[in-house]
Write an enzyme that holds these catalytic residues in place. Structure first.
Site, PDB file in Angstrom:
ATOM      1  N   THR A 109      42.356  37.423  40.535  1.00 62.61           N
ATOM      2  CA  THR A 109      43.542  37.743  39.751  1.00 62.61           C
ATOM      3  C   THR A 109      44.566  38.598  40.488  1.00 62.61           C
ATOM      4  OG1 THR A 109      42.277  39.498  38.750  1.00 62.61           O
ATOM      5  CG2 THR A 109      42.502  37.466  37.495  1.00 62.61           C
ATOM      6  N   THR A 185      37.312  40.405  41.110  1.00 62.13           N
ATOM      7  CA  THR A 185      36.603  41.698  41.105  1.00 62.13           C
ATOM      8  C   THR A 185      35.110  41.579  40.818  1.00 62.13           C
ATOM      9  OG1 THR A 185      37.228  42.015  38.794  1.00 62.13           O
ATOM     10  CG2 THR A 185      38.631  43.019  40.467  1.00 62.13           C
ATOM     11  N   ASP A 186      34.694  40.501  40.142  1.00 55.14           N
ATOM     12  CA  ASP A 186      33.300  40.458  39.693  1.00 55.14           C
ATOM     13  C   ASP A 186      32.295  40.633  40.825  1.00 55.14           C
ATOM     14  OD1 ASP A 186      34.203  40.127  37.181  1.00 55.14           O
ATOM     15  OD2 ASP A 186      33.153  38.229  36.783  1.00 55.14           O
ATOM     16  N   LYS A 263      30.800  47.540  40.869  1.00 53.76           N
ATOM     17  CA  LYS A 263      31.637  47.419  39.677  1.00 53.76           C
ATOM     18  C   LYS A 263      30.805  47.915  38.495  1.00 53.76           C
ATOM     19  CE  LYS A 263      34.608  44.197  37.154  1.00 53.76           C
ATOM     20  NZ  LYS A 263      35.059  42.810  36.976  1.00 53.76           N
TER      21      LYS A 263
END
Lengths: 464, 644
Positions: A109, A185-186, A263
């Site tokens: 993203t 980001t995952d 994360k």
């Protein structure tokens, strides 16, 4: 999946039949007469995951509505209005005084746009677009961009890790003075870990960056993260790092060492935290990179050889231990041909007694089994209880304070090079860049508890 | 012509058009896209967030004008976080949860009350707001109904659209580049009712807004009180353009605001014509700017000197051919300079007023003639040109000069599309932002479409109250005053009122009790919470059974309030028990009464006072009065009958 040229994008069954019946296509301006009212607007593509009974219109007010196909009595075609989603494109300026930074896009993203057929955001990437959207970048560096892949981060795997590592190595050898990797980001911390093992001792910064709010939102963290990443890529720390928001406020980013970052929240901007240690630095547009510690690898290299080791063995897994785990699970894993298992054990690194025999059997079969902790913070300490000593006797190797995902990446990487038990163990236990630390700083574990008066005071005094 | 008098303006001649958007909070337990409780809280915030906004593209690939304007302002946004009212959703740190179904059902019912067609499938859209009032930078909104109407006079007012959407933050302060918002109100469910521009004059605008509010309130499903309803009023005249007056909280202000907006547009069109006469066009529009700081360094009396003291600059702009037009009147008391000042205040964040000087006010602001001339000379300005000076931090002054030029350029076309805010006098408006268009809409990718089954709509239809205009007609026909009718039709206890009428058979008694007496008692400090629905119904029954008469109502209510008694207990306590025969005897007693005043009128009042003290509510007042009248010889009865 529907193709770009599909005039009935996403429509199926009754929705599709209705469009064909009245001879209208996606992006046509239409007037729809239905029992639910008369609607004028642009016929939009349909989300493929949504039901097949409705057609979607964008009204002139900008609102979208769905009209049930079976209630439509007529559709009149009044023109055409195709969407042309494009960020204003500008050529990125060049300044010989500035560092040459290469931005490698993998998807995610950091740069994305709406996909009508899935109703979700899809990755989009072009250097001109990026400059059009974030012109501040030109004040920081000279930027080249290359789209390496266009996939979601959860779809990343060795088929991407290896070419990505090779590309980074090549770009640096070709003169790049900083690398930015746009990444979902995952699994950003997984990629950060594997790149640390594959691209060792880089002489320039290698920054992974993404966003927690997609760039199609006014409140997105994408632009600020990218600016921070550009500052980091032109900064003094030459390591593989994750650059994401420190607080959830628009204040500064944190540079996390690629082997210690994780994360820790599904959606907060400040989701990324350094575990069991402190971050390398803060970074923002005004103050640049401000190191929080001295033991980083400096730009120009630490004297050790800059090398590429692009190996990976896919027959490795993580086993997240839970009470009453059955021994046939491990038999099944070994039976499926797995050569390495990283266990995320309880407490100091424990699993239940009924598994001991099967562990001994598996290691006897040549499977490499390593122990980490599912508490994430703290060391595996297998000498404290007899159970631990027994497990080591069964062939499990404790991995100190290596994070489970990092251990998975490292074992996959090592088993891509050798199968020799002692050699694997030696490489696993010799830190390449901080995946095992000699000591845990007292402030390496700070998870504040909300509701306490002193914490509430802290929240009042500082921006979240 | 008196510009203050709405009767003297030919609105039809002006081509006056007005549409209303009314926003009303829904009475739900939880917010629209998360499970936080609804309600405002006072006191210090638990934490603060710091954010910025960047414009994004609409899905058609366009930037919205408002969005680009907000970007120029470079605002720093602070959000006050309140732990009991806000979760990570409002902080924009979590995607939305599925929409509050209670709010959707209320929205459907309201759409049906406005006779709208209900959409088959609702889609959540993101409506961009880059002013910071919503941390996501957009408001999640969905259209539930379209194409409705409401009767007004002899015609229909078209209801274009009914949306359910989330409320924005409350603004705490807005100084310079820093704006502070409180998040408690954020994401409270709202209904937005949008009319077509069907109102033909300011009086109609006010009346229709009242009717819209009435229809919302009649549902009993919306929040009441200050801030629960806000109106956006759209006004245009022929040749002008749509201007939105934002967030009008008092309906009473609408006639005045729309009246003056029409006049403002008229003046701007006259200004346009003047520019046309001067042969100024979009093609030959010209201006130049300069740094005027050095000219005013040694004039401490200049009000903008603070800017220099704080390291800022003084900028000057010369607009070719605009000589004498900066002082052009756009309201009775405001000029084109105020139009420019508004843009400078909002977009360049130069909010310390006055923020600009021109020929007419430059002397009052302390710019001597000599300096003014040398600034003009530096810009090659002659008497046909307009000279304007503004001051502040350098970046802001650059923005300000560009905005002044942009606004002057817009004057060539006439009326710019704007959102305007109400000034404190409640009459005039000032620039708030460029009017956003459909380009600010974007589908919400975080929330799936919501199919609305026909069964759900028919269930909603079965549970909506009667239309307010029908309710009004019925009550008026029953002979109630217009004031009572207006109070009753939106009264939260309207259903109880209806039942009381059914039981008692006396609509005027029930109407006054529900709409007026209880309010009167509450104002005087009585514990009116003790007047439960059940007790009011009991009261109606006792009234029907003649356990008391109308005149005793107030006393009974007082006892119930004060001592929390059942109706029967209160009647026992306060109403004198007396049979018909005994009542006749009382009148016999009265005939013996001594000390009667001589004057026949006073005599009657005296006697009435005496019997009422004891028998109020026990014997019908009319009967007592007739008896008293018969005993005195007074003829003129009608003028002094006791009030009901």
């Amino acid at each position: 999946m529907a193709t770009v040229d599909d005039p009935y994008k996403g429509y199926r069954n009754s929705g599709l039949e209705t469009l064909k019946k009245f001879d209208v296509r996606v992006w046509d301006r239409v007037k729809v007469l239905s029992e639910s009212g008369t609607f004028e607007g642009v016929l939009l593509p349909r989300n493929e995951m949504a039901d097949t009974f409705h057609i979607v219109l964008k009204l002139d007010t900008g609102y979208n509505v769905g009209v049930r196909a079976e209630r439509i009595s007529a559709i009149e075609n009044t023109g055409r209005s195709e969407g042309h989603y494009k960020v204003p494109e500008k050529e990125f300026p060049y300044d010989p005084e500035k560092h040459n930074v290469v931005l490698l896009g993998t998807g995610g993203t950091i740069a994305s746009r709406l996909d009508y057929t899935t109703g979700a955001v899809i990755p989009a990437f072009s250097p001109g677009e990026l400059f059009g959207a974030v012109p501040e970048l030109a004040d920081i560096c000279n930027l080249q961009t290359h789209k390496v892949f266009g996939i979601f981060s959860e779809d990343m795997g060795p088929a991407q890790y290896i070419p990505l590592a090779q590309r980074i190595y090549k770009e640096i050898n070709d003169g790049a003075e900083g690398i930015i990797i746009g990444h979902g980001t995952d699994t950003m911390h997984h990629t950060a870990a594997i790149l640390t093992f594959m691209v060792q001792n880089p002489p320039v910064p290698i920054i992974l960056v993404g966003s927690q709010r997609s760039s199609d939102r006014p409140s997105s963290d994408a632009a600020r993260n990218l600016i921070n990443a550009a500052m980091a890529a032109t900064g003094p720390i030459a390591e593989i790092m994750v650059c994401m928001f420190g607080p959830t406020s628009d204040k500064y980013g944190l540079l996390h060492r690629g082997t210690r970052v994780r994360k820790m929240h599904s959606s907060y901007r400040s989701a990324f935290r350094t575990i069991g240690d402190i971050p390398l630095a803060t970074v923002d547009r005004e103050n640049g990179v401000k190191p929080l510690r001295r033991d980083f690898n400096p730009r120009g290299g630490s004297g050790k050889e800059f090398k590429l080791v692009p190996t990976f063995n896919e027959k490795v897994t993580i086993l997240y231990y839970y009470p009453n785990m059955q021994e046939n699970l491990i038999r099944a894993i070994v039976g499926a041909g797995y050569e390495g298992i990283v266990i995320a054990g309880t407490g100091l690194g424990h699993i239940n007694r009924p598994l001991y025999n099967v562990i001994r059997w598996a290691t006897g079969q040549g499977v490499h089994i390593y122990m980490t902790v599912q508490t994430l913070w703290g060391f595996v300490q297998m000498f404290v209880y007899d159970n631990g000593r027994y497990l080591m006797d069964c062939g499990i190797v404790p991995l100190a304070n290596m994070l489970p995902e990092v251990a998975y990446m490292k074992l996959s990487w090592v088993l891509g090079q050798t199968n020799d038990r002692e050699e694997v163990k030696k490489i696993m236990l010799t830190p390449i860049n901080g995946e095992i630390t000699e000591r845990e700083r007292p402030d390496g574990y700070l998870v504040f508890q909300g509701g306490l008066p002193e914490v509430e005071q802290f929240m009042r005094d500082y921006l979240l | 012509m008196n510009l203050w008098d709405t009767n003297e303006i030919d609105y039809a001649g002006l081509g006056f058009r007005c549409g209303i958007e009314i926003h009303q909070q829904l009475d739900t337990h939880q917010k629209l896209f998360c499970h936080c409780p609804v309600g405002l809280v006072e006191g210090p915030a638990n934490a603060r967030l710091f954010r910025h906004m960047r414009p994004t593209l609409s899905e058609m690939g366009e930037y919205d004008g408002t969005a680009l304007m907000e970007k120029k302002t470079r605002k720093e946004i602070i959000y006050e976080i309140l732990n009991d009212r806000v979760c990570t959703y409002e902080m924009d740190d979590t995607p939305p949860f599925l929409i509050n179904q209670q709010a959707v059902d209320i929205g459907i019912k309201l759409a049906l009350l406005f006779q709208c067609k209900i959409v088959d499938e609702a889609h959540i859209s993101r409506k961009q707001y880059l002013d910071g009032s919503i941390p996501t930078g957009f408001q999640r909104t969905t259209v539930l109904g379209t194409d409705g109407w409401m009767p007004y006079k002899d015609r229909r007012i078209t209801i274009r659209q009914i949306n359910v959407e989330e409320d924005a933050c409350r603004e705490v302060s807005d100084v310079g580049h820093r704006i502070v918002f409180r998040t408690d109100r954020l994401s409270t469910p709202l209904v937005e009712v949008i009319t077509a521009p069907d109102m033909r004059n300011p009086i109609e605008a006010g009346e229709v807004t009242k009717l819209l509010a009435e229809t919302n309130r009649i549902s009993g499903l919306v929040r009441r009180g200050i801030g629960a309803a806000r109106q956006d009023v759209n006004v245009s005249i022929t040749g002008g353009d749509r201007v939105e007056i934002k967030g009008v909280e008092r309906i009473g202000l609408i006639p005045g605001l729309t009246h003056f907006e029409a006049l403002r547009q008229k003046s701007l069109l006259e200004l346009r014509d003047e520019l046309c006469n001067r042969d100024i066009s979009l093609d030959n529009f010209a201006y130049n700017i300069s740094d005027a700081t050095r000219h005013l360094l040694k004039t401490p009396e200049f009000v903008g000197h603070w800017a220099v003291d704080q390291g800022g600059v003084i900028g000057a702009i010369c607009i070719r051919g605009f000589g004498g037009l900066i002082g052009w009147y756009v309201f009775p008391e405001r000029t084109f300079a105020d139009e420019l000042g508004g843009r400078v205040r909002v977009i360049a964040c130069l909010d310390k007023t006055p923020n600009l000087a021109h020929r007419l006010n430059r002397a009052a602001l302390g710019i001597p003639e000599r300096e003014w001339e040398s600034i003009g000379k530096g810009l090659n300005a002659n008497t046909n040109d307009a000279l304007i000076v503004t001051w502040g931090p350098q970046r802001d002054v650059v923005t300000a000069l560009e905005e002044i030029a942009a606004r002057c350029r817009e004057a060539i076309s006439g009326v710019p599309q704007e959102t305007r805010q109400v000034l404190s006098n409640g009459r005039y408006t000032d620039f708030e932002r460029i009017l956003p268009g459909p380009d600010r809409m974007y589908p919400d990718t975080d929330h799936p479409p919501i199919p609305i089954e026909m069964k759900r709509v028919s269930n909603a239809r079965a549970s909506i109250p009667e239309f307010p205009w029908e309710r009004r007609r019925k009550l008026s026909e029953a002979g109630l005053s217009q004031q009572l009718v207006s109070q009753l039709i939106v009264h939260p206890r309207f259903e109880i009122f209806q039942k009381m009428v059914e039981i008692s058979g006396d609509i005027r008694w029930a109407a006054r009790l529900v709409a007026e007496t209880i309010k009167h008692l509450q104002r005087r400090g009585f514990e009116t919470a003790n007047l439960t629905d059940k007790r009011l119904l009991d009261l109606a029954e006792s009234y029907r059974e003649k356990e008391f008469y109308r005149e005793g109502t107030l006393d009974i209510l007082k006892v119930i309030c004060k001592r929390n008694r059942k109706v029967s207990e209160a009647i026992d306590e306060i109403i004198f028990k007396i049979t018909d025969e005994e009542a006749e005897l009382i009148f016999e007693d009265l005939s013996d009464t001594a000390n009667l005043p001589a004057d026949p009128f006073k005599q009657k009042r005296y006697l009435m006072g005496q019997v009422m003290r004891k028998y109020r509510g026990a014997i019908p007042g009319k009967r007592l009065w007739d008896k008293v009248s018969a005993m005195t010889s007074r003829k003129d009865k009608a003028t002094s009958e006791p009030r009901e």
